[in-house]
Motif scaffolding. Structure first.
Motif, PDB file in Angstrom:
ATOM      1  N   ARG A   1       0.751  -1.396   0.122  1.00 55.54           N
ATOM      2  CA  ARG A   1      -0.078   0.098   0.079  1.00 55.54           C
ATOM      3  C   ARG A   1       0.767   1.232   0.033  1.00 55.54           C
ATOM      4  NH1 ARG A   1      -4.685   0.049   4.117  1.00 55.54           N
ATOM      5  NH2 ARG A   1      -5.789  -0.969   2.218  1.00 55.54           N
TER       6      ARG A   1
ATOM      7  N   TYR B   1      -1.718   6.798  -0.493  1.00 60.35           N
ATOM      8  CA  TYR B   1      -2.539   6.375  -1.801  1.00 60.35           C
ATOM      9  C   TYR B   1      -2.002   7.117  -2.918  1.00 60.35           C
ATOM     10  CZ  TYR B   1      -5.615   4.321   1.847  1.00 60.35           C
ATOM     11  OH  TYR B   1      -5.784   3.708   2.720  1.00 60.35           O
TER      12      TYR B   1
ATOM     13  N   TYR C   1      -7.469   5.266  -4.437  1.00 61.91           N
ATOM     14  CA  TYR C   1      -8.450   5.672  -3.729  1.00 61.91           C
ATOM     15  C   TYR C   1      -9.372   6.426  -4.848  1.00 61.91           C
ATOM     16  CZ  TYR C   1     -11.206   6.467   0.564  1.00 61.91           C
ATOM     17  OH  TYR C   1     -11.913   6.337   1.631  1.00 61.91           O
TER      18      TYR C   1
ATOM     19  N   GLY D   1      -5.933  10.614  -4.898  1.00 63.70           N
ATOM     20  CA  GLY D   1      -7.215  10.170  -5.384  1.00 63.70           C
ATOM     21  C   GLY D   1      -7.154  10.139  -6.997  1.00 63.70           C
TER      22      GLY D   1
ATOM     23  N   PRO E   1      -8.845  -1.303  -4.837  1.00 69.12           N
ATOM     24  CA  PRO E   1      -9.192   0.065  -4.336  1.00 69.12           C
ATOM     25  C   PRO E   1      -9.861   0.183  -3.220  1.00 69.12           C
ATOM     26  CG  PRO E   1      -9.783  -0.285  -6.795  1.00 69.12           C
ATOM     27  CD  PRO E   1      -9.544  -1.643  -6.121  1.00 69.12           C
ATOM     28  N   ILE E   2      -9.492   1.313  -2.443  1.00 73.98           N
ATOM     29  CA  ILE E   2     -10.275   1.615  -1.151  1.00 73.98           C
ATOM     30  C   ILE E   2     -11.659   1.892  -1.350  1.00 73.98           C
ATOM     31  CG2 ILE E   2     -10.352   3.221   0.894  1.00 73.98           C
ATOM     32  CD1 ILE E   2      -7.952   1.430   0.616  1.00 73.98           C
TER      33      ILE E   2
ATOM     34  N   THR F   1     -15.428   2.878  -1.989  1.00 76.27           N
ATOM     35  CA  THR F   1     -16.364   3.970  -1.852  1.00 76.27           C
ATOM     36  C   THR F   1     -18.030   3.583  -2.112  1.00 76.27           C
ATOM     37  OG1 THR F   1     -15.907   4.093  -4.400  1.00 76.27           O
ATOM     38  CG2 THR F   1     -14.655   5.514  -3.121  1.00 76.27           C
TER      39      THR F   1
ATOM     40  N   PRO G   1     -16.111   8.527  -0.301  1.00 78.78           N
ATOM     41  CA  PRO G   1     -15.392   7.794   0.296  1.00 78.78           C
ATOM     42  C   PRO G   1     -16.105   7.025   1.526  1.00 78.78           C
ATOM     43  CG  PRO G   1     -14.750   9.873   0.686  1.00 78.78           C
ATOM     44  CD  PRO G   1     -15.921  10.111  -0.146  1.00 78.78           C
TER      45      PRO G   1
ATOM     46  N   GLY H   1     -14.248   4.233   3.095  1.00 80.50           N
ATOM     47  CA  GLY H   1     -13.155   3.177   3.556  1.00 80.50           C
ATOM     48  C   GLY H   1     -12.451   3.346   4.852  1.00 80.50           C
TER      49      GLY H   1
END
Length: 287
Positions: A120, A124, A149, A157, A179-180, A182, A191, A193
């Motif tokens: 990770r 992000y 993200y 983002g 992806p995180i 949403t 968002p 997450g």
């Protein structure tokens, strides 16, 4: 039963990207460490709830707290990489990033005696300016990344990225980006997450969002937070802007109780068990 991924970004309170103008990396060793206390608290709570999680860990932290890293692996959790010293990928060139990704993977594997599959990026920071980043991770032996993200934010983002698991490398159907999480409301992404959003939103909103992911979209969610987020007594960093101070310290005293509710309200597991075991054909580009 859909399992969601519980993830912890293992970094101390002074290592967040927003503090870079105020805390030099050269001073990290001189600051009071809180990571052992906070991580032990998290591990104990996960044990109480019978939950296994993924710990994206800084190499810098692992070097100084190797016993703690071995302990989290012994307790049944996945060890993954968060880079060595929390340098954003989009502030590195390809060669520098390759060396950092390889160095951290080898370091974590030597300490824990296991294979490290996940990565990770700090803040992000794999985005449109780093088209080579996923290829580098694949080249250095990682099997997945959770570094995108898919929202619009002032610090990170990729708002047009897929919302769910996808293959980011053209022609490669093995390496995946996760992806995180949403949710979409009237074609707009929001968002859900974790992190500061989880501390900002009423808990009922976060619970609704994960319910949407699991029961309406039939997708696993990704939740993340940092050990310092359950530590309202952490030292305060002087000189922060009002926005940075608000984002970092908001509702720290409420975080643990909210997180406990989330652990009870949904099913959780490690990233590798959820996403690396997906049957062939279920890891396509899902927008």
């Amino acid at each position: 039963m859909i399992r969601n991924a519980m993830t912890i970004d293992v970094e101390d309170y002074y290592q967040v990207s927003a503090f870079e103008p105020h805390v030099s990396r050269d001073d990290w060793d001189a600051l009071p460490a809180r990571i052992e206390r906070n991580l032990h608290r998290i591990l104990d709570i996960l044990d109480e709830r019978g939950v296994s999680a993924t710990f994206f860990t800084l190499g810098w932290v692992a070097e100084r707290h190797s016993g703690l890293i071995r302990e989290l692996v012994q307790r049944g959790h996945e060890l993954a990489s968060h880079g060595y010293a929390h340098v954003r990928v989009n502030r590195q060139d390809r060669g520098t990033f390759l060396e950092d990704a390889r160095r951290t993977k080898c370091l974590l594997e030597d300490i824990a005696g296991i294979e490290v599959n996940g990565y990770r990026a700090a803040s992000y920071s794999i985005d449109d300016s780093t088209p080579w980043a996923h290829e580098v991770l694949r080249e250095t032996g990682y099997r997945y990344s959770s570094s995108v993200y898919p929202i619009r934010h002032d610090h990170y983002g990729v708002p047009d990225a897929p919302r769910f698991v996808f293959h980011p490398i053209p022609g490669d159907d093995v390496f995946i980006e996760v992806p995180i999480s949403t949710v979409e409301i009237r074609s707009r992404r929001f968002p859900c997450g974790g992190g500061g959003y989880f501390r900002l939103y009423p808990y009922s909103l976060s619970r609704w969002a994960f319910g949407q992911l699991n029961h309406i979209e039939n997708q696993a969610g990704i939740f993340y937070f940092h050990p310092w987020e359950i530590d309202p007594e952490q030292p305060r960093i002087p000189g922060l802007s009002p926005k940075t101070r608000f984002r970092h310290y908001l509702n720290l005293a409420r975080m643990e109780s909210r997180w406990r509710k989330l652990l009870s309200d949904f099913h959780w597991d490690r990233m590798d068990r959820i996403f690396l075991s997906m049957p062939a054909g279920t890891q396509g580009n899902s927008a």
